[in-house]
Design an enzyme around this catalytic site. Structure first.
Site, PDB file in Angstrom:
ATOM      1  N   CYS A   1      -0.181   2.262   9.252  1.00 46.97           N
ATOM      2  CA  CYS A   1       0.783   1.302   8.758  1.00 46.97           C
ATOM      3  C   CYS A   1       0.196  -0.111   8.579  1.00 46.97           C
ATOM      4  O   CYS A   1      -0.139  -0.769   9.547  1.00 46.97           O
ATOM      5  CB  CYS A   1       1.881   1.299   9.826  1.00 46.97           C
TER       6      CYS A   1
ATOM      7  N   GLU B   1       0.825  -1.197   0.000  1.00 48.31           N
ATOM      8  CA  GLU B   1       0.000   0.000   0.000  1.00 48.31           C
ATOM      9  C   GLU B   1       0.866   1.256   0.000  1.00 48.31           C
ATOM     10  O   GLU B   1       2.044   1.230   0.364  1.00 48.31           O
ATOM     11  CB  GLU B   1      -0.892   0.022   1.236  1.00 48.31           C
TER      12      GLU B   1
ATOM     13  N   GLY C   1       6.766  -2.127   6.201  1.00 41.82           N
ATOM     14  CA  GLY C   1       8.149  -2.572   6.118  1.00 41.82           C
ATOM     15  C   GLY C   1       9.127  -1.741   6.921  1.00 41.82           C
ATOM     16  O   GLY C   1       8.831  -0.625   7.336  1.00 41.82           O
ATOM     17  N   GLU C   2      10.293  -2.318   7.139  1.00 36.21           N
ATOM     18  CA  GLU C   2      11.378  -1.635   7.827  1.00 36.21           C
ATOM     19  C   GLU C   2      12.426  -1.274   6.752  1.00 36.21           C
ATOM     20  O   GLU C   2      13.133  -2.153   6.251  1.00 36.21           O
ATOM     21  CB  GLU C   2      11.966  -2.569   8.904  1.00 36.21           C
TER      22      GLU C   2
ATOM     23  N   SER D   1      12.089   6.375   8.000  1.00 41.24           N
ATOM     24  CA  SER D   1      11.734   6.050   9.382  1.00 41.24           C
ATOM     25  C   SER D   1      12.208   4.641   9.702  1.00 41.24           C
ATOM     26  O   SER D   1      11.967   3.705   8.945  1.00 41.24           O
ATOM     27  CB  SER D   1      10.215   6.137   9.540  1.00 41.24           C
TER      28      SER D   1
END
Ligand code: SAH
Ligand code: SF4
Length: 341
Positions: free
Chosen positions: A330, A89, A156-157, A188
């Site tokens: 998120c 997304e 996601g990271e 982030s």
């Protein structure tokens, strides 16, 4: 074959040079794809056949498939399907300073933060660079707008997909590419200390935001498993280094979770933790989700937390809420969609 949206300008220059072509063909290619937004090599009208053959040999055009969109006054959420049918997304926000896009960097996330939907879905795979670039291209084309700000705060990271994210930033920041200023780009992270170091060495003037969410290890360990690998002492050591080396301000994101991290003691402890650092704290009202026990801190308590920080001379803001109605937190769109099916 690689997507043409995967390659940075400098790598494309190298490719042309290695193949006996002039370096400026790379700039020319970037202009066709990112300035004119042409989506076929055959439509590069001022480019020699040989050059086009060279491009066709290694690269292809790719695009994301839009499968759902929900929107509210100043926010829209897009669900895209990838080639392998995984879904991701992106969230578009209409600010007074321009359009800002929140992009996803992975399918799912392995960091397992207890309050987060993306963490619940576990990482399926990293996104390729082109799948991040295409989130911007697709939405700009669909909405006939230019996006001026990009935040890497979707699913996601980002630092668990480091090289693809760096290439993505390179492409969107390049004046020959999408040309979004470094100061308009924010990454982030939940706090992968070694990657924060790499990022510091890399020296891009991109904003760094840290998902802090707790004022001490005890609370942070409970809600963010990554804290067990990189506790606050280590995180703050690297952040202080980052600030002094880059001269840049760091943002701390702090979701207020009722009864978990929102007491006056927490506010005081937080003030103490960041005292003297070039930083500001962004307080985030929690977006409650259907699966998770965490509750949003009521408004008056959010204000009290804010006031305590202010009194202690900490730079603090409360995040304006977008997409409460369209479930823009998120990872929420994807999981809602999958549930509905
Ligand atoms: N993985 C990165 C970036 C994506 S998450 C990171 O954690 O920083 C982007 C931000 O949204 C993070 O600060 C995250 O903690 C926050 N977030 C996750 N779930 C949320 C929710 N339900 N409500 C509000 N913020 C949320
Ligand atoms: Fe991953 Fe960020 Fe969600 Fe944590 S908050 S699970 S790091 S996406």
């Amino acid at each position: 074959m690689k997507s043409i949206y995967d390659i940075t300008l400098s790598s494309l220059e190298e490719y042309f040079l290695e193949n006996g072509e002039k370096k400026f063909k790379a700039t020319q290619t970037f202009e066709w794809i990112y300035k004119k937004r042409i989506k076929s090599f055959d439509d590069f009208s001022n480019v020699k056949k040989d050059t086009i053959q060279l491009l066709k040999k290694q690269f292809k055009f790719t695009h994301l498939k839009l499968v759902a969109k929900t929107s509210d006054t100043d926010v829209a959420k897009y669900l895209f399907e990838l080639e392998d049918t995984n879904k991701i997304e992106a969230v578009l926000m209409n600010h007074d300073y321009g359009y800002s896009l929140c992009v996803s960097t992975q399918v799912g996330c392995n960091m397992g933060c207890k309050f987060c939907e993306s963490g619940r879905l576990k990482k399926v795979r990293n996104l390729n660079t082109h799948e991040m670039v295409e989130q911007i291209l697709a939405i700009e084309e669909l909405e006939k707008i230019r996006i001026s700000h990009v935040v890497l705060m979707g699913i996601g990271e980002p630092f668990d997909n480091y090289q693809n994210v760096i290439n993505f930033i390179d492409i969107i920041n390049s004046p020959k590419g999408i040309d979004i200023g470094a100061r308009h780009i924010t990454v982030s992270t939940s706090g992968l200390v070694p990657r924060i170091k790499d990022f510091m060495e890399h020296g891009k003037q991109v904003n760094l935001a840290i998902s802090l969410h707790a004022p001490n290890n005890e609370i942070r360990n409970k809600i963010m498993p990554i804290n067990q690998a990189y506790p606050l002492e280590e995180l703050f050591k690297v952040l202080k280094e980052y600030i002094s080396k880059t001269n840049r301000r760091v943002t701390f994101e702090y979701i207020l979770l009722e009864g978990i991290n929102d007491s006056k003691e927490c506010a005081l402890e937080l003030a103490n933790l960041v005292k003297g650092m070039n930083c500001y704290i962004n307080l985030i009202p929690y977006n409650e989700t259907s699966h998770i026990e965490f509750k949003r801190t009521p408004q008056d308590k959010i204000m009290a937390f804010y006031d305590t920080l202010k009194k202690n001379k900490i730079n603090v803001t409360i995040r304006r809420e977008f997409g409460h109605e369209v479930k823009a937190a998120c990872g929420q769109l994807r999981s809602n969609y999958e549930e509905a099916r």
